[in-house]
Enzyme design. Structure first.
Site, PDB file in Angstrom:
ATOM      1  N   SER A  86       4.803   0.807   4.555  1.00  0.00           N
ATOM      2  CA  SER A  86       4.618   1.181   6.380  1.00  0.00           C
ATOM      3  C   SER A  86       5.275   2.010   6.898  1.00  0.00           C
ATOM      4  O   SER A  86       5.904   3.504   6.213  1.00  0.00           O
ATOM      5  CB  SER A  86       4.243   0.435   7.341  1.00  0.00           C
ATOM      6  OG  SER A  86       4.291  -0.316   8.244  1.00  0.00           O
TER       7      SER A  86
ATOM      8  N   HIS B 179      -1.246   0.048  11.713  1.00  0.00           N
ATOM      9  CA  HIS B 179      -2.793   0.271  10.374  1.00  0.00           C
ATOM     10  C   HIS B 179      -3.676  -0.390  10.886  1.00  0.00           C
ATOM     11  O   HIS B 179      -5.046  -0.169  10.091  1.00  0.00           O
ATOM     12  CB  HIS B 179      -2.366  -0.781   9.219  1.00  0.00           C
ATOM     13  CG  HIS B 179      -0.703  -0.241   8.448  1.00  0.00           C
ATOM     14  ND1 HIS B 179      -0.272   1.293   8.832  1.00  0.00           N
ATOM     15  CD2 HIS B 179       0.957  -0.966   9.018  1.00  0.00           C
ATOM     16  CE1 HIS B 179       0.326   1.586   8.252  1.00  0.00           C
ATOM     17  NE2 HIS B 179       1.512   0.469   8.963  1.00  0.00           N
TER      18      HIS B 179
END
Length: 303
Positions: free
Chosen positions: A86, A190
């Site tokens: 991430s 996300h």
């Protein structure tokens, strides 16, 4: 073959930056980055409590700064590949030479602010599911309206969605899942909930000076090794609203012949996944400067 990896949001803990500021030049670098992005990284990394550093706009720059500081402290090393989970992808992009350190801190500051703003629109969150079969778990999550936002491998999937959807998950776990653990994050990262942040990152990316990676860079989108800086940045922009496929990153590590994995500060999460998913691969999490000698020894042996 050595892979250097950088953790994502949730890895931060109160005071974790404190011992790093004693390294020569470290406090000056943190101060310069703080001035450049308008955020007191030293304060948040040494004095702030868990709630303060859970703030997305704070946590993300703090993690990238710590990752870059600890990677630099390893010395002049050449890993066989780099990757990040991430927001850790921005740390990896800087280490691979796609962005300068200063540009990476500016970009992650924009990312953190944009994602925090998007998260404030709807009350959302994330939860880790331990155990279970992805072929059973993923359809179950989708039935509840949740997104498998992080497919981490090693028996772990992170679900994201509204707090009501996550409450429903606690009451209706997928078959085979042992535990559902709420994560200390501020939103459903996300997922489609982050779509507003993508537009802001596209604008920020247009002003970046970008170079092609000098090291193999493994992407969260699909585990592919990305060869151009433009493609790295495009993936960084789109990734905030799409699932992290760390499982595919680890599959790529296998294909590349990885024999050792070092996780930069605040290490631990990705090392834990690697221990379960990459048997036989030596792992080391760099948590404090006390870990640097062991990390350098592992680097010397495997890079």
């Amino acid at each position: 073959m050595l892979v250097l990896v950088a953790p994502g949001q949730g890895a931060q803990t109160p005071g974790f930056l404190t011992p790093w500021l004693d390294l020569p030049g470290a406090a000056d670098r943190i101060a310069a980055w703080s001035d450049a992005i308008g955020l007191d990284l030293a304060h948040y990394g040494t004095q702030a409590d868990a709630d303060a550093i859970r703030d997305t706009a704070v946590a993300q720059p703090l993690l990238v700064a710590a990752g870059l500081l600890s990677a630099a402290a390893l010395g002049d090393i050449t890993p066989g590949a780099v990757a990040g989970h991430s927001v850790g992808e921005i740390t990896a992009a800087a280490y691979a030479g796609v962005l300068t350190d200063d540009a990476a801190l500016g970009f992650v500051r924009t990312r953190g602010l944009a994602m925090a703003e998007a998260a404030a629109v709807t009350r959302t969150g994330m939860a880790a599911l331990l155990g279970g079969d992805p072929e059973v778990t993923v359809p179950h999550l989708e039935k509840l309206g949740l997104t498998p936002a992080n497919v981490n491998g090693a028996g772990q999937i992170v679900a994201a969605g509204t707090l009501e959807q996550l409450d429903a998950l606690q009451a209706d776990k997928p078959e085979g899942v042992r535990k559902v653990i709420a994560l200390k994050v501020a939103g459903a990262f996300h997922t489609e909930h982050m779509a507003p942040a993508v537009a802001k990152l596209e604008q920020a990316a247009a002003g970046l000076t970008v170079a092609d990676p000098t090291l193999p860079y493994v992407s969260n989108r699909d585990g592919a090794t990305v060869g151009t800086g433009a493609d790295v940045i495009s993936r960084l922009v789109g990734q905030v609203a799409n699932p992290v496929r760390w499982d595919l990153c680890m599959e790529t590590f296998k294909e590349l012949g990885v024999t050792a994995l070092v996780e930069v500060c605040p290490g631990g999460t990705l090392t834990g996944l690697a221990k379960r998913a990459l048997p036989g691969v030596k792992t080391l999490a760099v948590k404090t400067p006390d870990d640097l000698d062991a990390a350098r020894a592992l680097v010397a042996e495997h890079s």
